[in-house]
Design a protein around this motif. Structure first.
Motif, PDB file in Angstrom:
ATOM      1  N   GLN A   3      -8.531   5.351  -4.826  1.00 23.03           N
ATOM      2  CA  GLN A   3      -7.427   5.869  -4.013  1.00 23.03           C
ATOM      3  C   GLN A   3      -6.115   5.796  -4.799  1.00 23.03           C
ATOM      4  O   GLN A   3      -5.892   4.847  -5.547  1.00 23.03           O
ATOM      5  N   ARG A  52      -5.745  -3.562  -5.512  1.00 20.55           N
ATOM      6  CA  ARG A  52      -4.626  -2.626  -5.642  1.00 20.55           C
ATOM      7  C   ARG A  52      -3.736  -3.058  -6.797  1.00 20.55           C
ATOM      8  O   ARG A  52      -3.465  -4.251  -6.983  1.00 20.55           O
ATOM      9  N   ARG A  98       5.232   6.332   2.048  1.00 22.26           N
ATOM     10  CA  ARG A  98       4.041   6.869   1.395  1.00 22.26           C
ATOM     11  C   ARG A  98       3.876   8.313   1.855  1.00 22.26           C
ATOM     12  O   ARG A  98       3.615   8.558   3.028  1.00 22.26           O
ATOM     13  N   PHE A 107     -12.033   0.197  -4.690  1.00 24.98           N
ATOM     14  CA  PHE A 107     -12.850  -0.439  -3.657  1.00 24.98           C
ATOM     15  C   PHE A 107     -14.257  -0.602  -4.206  1.00 24.98           C
ATOM     16  O   PHE A 107     -14.838   0.371  -4.680  1.00 24.98           O
ATOM     17  N   TRP A 137     -10.428   0.538   3.423  1.00 24.63           N
ATOM     18  CA  TRP A 137     -10.011  -0.859   3.418  1.00 24.63           C
ATOM     19  C   TRP A 137     -10.734  -1.688   4.475  1.00 24.63           C
ATOM     20  O   TRP A 137     -10.698  -2.903   4.442  1.00 24.63           O
ATOM     21  N   GLN A 184     -11.175  -4.844  -1.928  1.00 24.45           N
ATOM     22  CA  GLN A 184     -10.177  -3.805  -2.197  1.00 24.45           C
ATOM     23  C   GLN A 184      -9.185  -4.376  -3.208  1.00 24.45           C
ATOM     24  O   GLN A 184      -8.587  -5.424  -2.968  1.00 24.45           O
ATOM     25  N   GLU A 243      -5.846   2.087  -5.856  1.00 25.88           N
ATOM     26  CA  GLU A 243      -6.719   1.152  -5.168  1.00 25.88           C
ATOM     27  C   GLU A 243      -8.166   1.400  -5.575  1.00 25.88           C
ATOM     28  O   GLU A 243      -8.641   2.540  -5.567  1.00 25.88           O
ATOM     29  N   LEU A 275      -7.417  -6.996  -0.608  1.00 25.82           N
ATOM     30  CA  LEU A 275      -7.946  -7.464   0.680  1.00 25.82           C
ATOM     31  C   LEU A 275      -9.463  -7.501   0.601  1.00 25.82           C
ATOM     32  O   LEU A 275     -10.063  -6.979  -0.325  1.00 25.82           O
ATOM     33  N   ASN A 331      -8.532   7.399   6.007  1.00 26.99           N
ATOM     34  CA  ASN A 331      -7.921   6.106   5.676  1.00 26.99           C
ATOM     35  C   ASN A 331      -8.783   4.948   6.198  1.00 26.99           C
ATOM     36  O   ASN A 331      -8.345   4.148   7.011  1.00 26.99           O
ATOM     37  N   TRP A 347       0.813  -1.225   0.000  1.00 27.41           N
ATOM     38  CA  TRP A 347       0.000   0.000   0.000  1.00 27.41           C
ATOM     39  C   TRP A 347       0.845   1.272   0.000  1.00 27.41           C
ATOM     40  O   TRP A 347       0.314   2.372  -0.148  1.00 27.41           O
TER      41      TRP A 347
HETATM   42  C1  BGC Z   1      -4.662   1.745   3.526  1.00 28.17           C
HETATM   43  C2  BGC Z   1      -3.658   1.085   4.465  1.00 28.17           C
HETATM   44  C3  BGC Z   1      -4.134  -0.320   4.759  1.00 28.17           C
HETATM   45  C4  BGC Z   1      -4.304  -1.079   3.465  1.00 28.17           C
HETATM   46  C5  BGC Z   1      -4.860  -2.454   3.685  1.00 28.17           C
HETATM   47  C6  BGC Z   1      -4.786   0.930   2.290  1.00 28.17           C
HETATM   48  O1  BGC Z   1      -5.795   1.496   1.486  1.00 28.17           O
HETATM   49  O2  BGC Z   1      -4.276   3.055   3.185  1.00 28.17           O
HETATM   50  O3  BGC Z   1      -3.551   1.858   5.628  1.00 28.17           O
HETATM   51  O4  BGC Z   1      -3.216  -1.004   5.599  1.00 28.17           O
HETATM   52  O5  BGC Z   1      -5.194  -0.390   2.622  1.00 28.17           O
HETATM   53  O6  BGC Z   1      -4.925  -3.159   2.479  1.00 28.17           O
END
Ligand code: BGC
Ligand code: CA
Ligand code: CA
Length: 207
Positions: A171, A117, A181, A98, A195, A115, A96, A127, A192, A90
């Motif tokens: 994102q 990425r 980052r 979602f 996720w 999610q 990303e 995730l 934030n 990340w």
């Molecule tokens: C977040 C991170 C998080 C990750 C998990 C990202 O979008 O910014 O803080 O750990 O997603 O996949």
């Protein structure tokens, strides 16, 4: 008491966009069909994760197209220094996506939520209960202003139809070359939280 519809809820907390139908070839080349999609700006900084000024942030213009079996997303990302140094995926220069398929806007992820990425080198991660890497096709290529990611998500488990509304968040993560980052830009909710919660996603309506 007045019942609040999903659309009203999203309008009150988030942003809305529409997607037209189209099936691009996911190869990193911008097919003509993308010109039918209206770009969405991903440029709201998450303040607590952004250490650089607004002009130095990495932002993106994003286009979305749909078909029964596929959600396709094209990201044109501005980023002057490309890096994937960090051991945290990340923290790579990455985008990303979602998706809250049933637009339930739930406080934690449910079976339909995912999610996705993709970093600037095309590496896929993600995730969420609904995430499966085999659902994702993605190609990243470098551009004059940064990089582009063309991706599609296989939706055959829950086919898309005109009129459907999906929860959507976008994102962009930015490493300045140090492995840290230094900025995060979002479309809907500048926290934030995407996720782990789908509550503040924007709304995508399929035309
Ligand atoms: C977040 C991170 C998080 C990750 C998990 C990202 O979008 O910014 O803080 O750990 O997603 O996949
Ligand atoms: Ca959901
Ligand atoms: Ca960068």
């Amino acid at each position: 008491m007045k019942t609040v519809t999903e659309t009203e809820k999203a309008a009150a907390t988030g942003v809305m966009a529409t997607a037209v139908k189209g099936t691009p070839v996911v190869d990193g080349e911008i097919d003509e069909v993308w010109s039918t999609a209206t770009p969405i700006k991903v440029d709201r900084p998450i303040d607590e994760l952004t250490q650089v000024s607004k002009v130095e942030m990495s932002t993106a213009d994003v286009r979305v197209l749909w078909s029964k079996d596929q959600l396709s997303v094209l990201w044109q990302v501005n980023d002057s220094q490309l890096s994937a140094k960090s051991s945290d995926d990340w923290a790579h220069d990455s985008i990303e996506l979602f998706v809250d398929r049933n637009h339930a806007a739930s406080a934690s992820y449910e079976a339909d939520d995912a999610q996705y990425r993709v970093n600037f080198e095309g590496m896929i991660s993600g995730l969420g209960t609904g995430f499966s890497e085999s659902d994702v096709k993605a190609v990243s290529t470098k551009t004059e202003s940064g990089y582009l990611v063309e991706m599609s998500i296989n939706m055959t488990d829950s086919p898309l139809h005109a009129g459907d509304q999906l929860g959507l968040e976008l994102q962009v993560n930015n490493d300045d070359g140090s492995g840290d980052r230094v900025s995060v830009a979002k479309w809907s909710h500048a926290e934030n939280d995407s996720w782990e919660s789908t509550e503040n996603f924007g709304t995508l309506t399929l035309k």
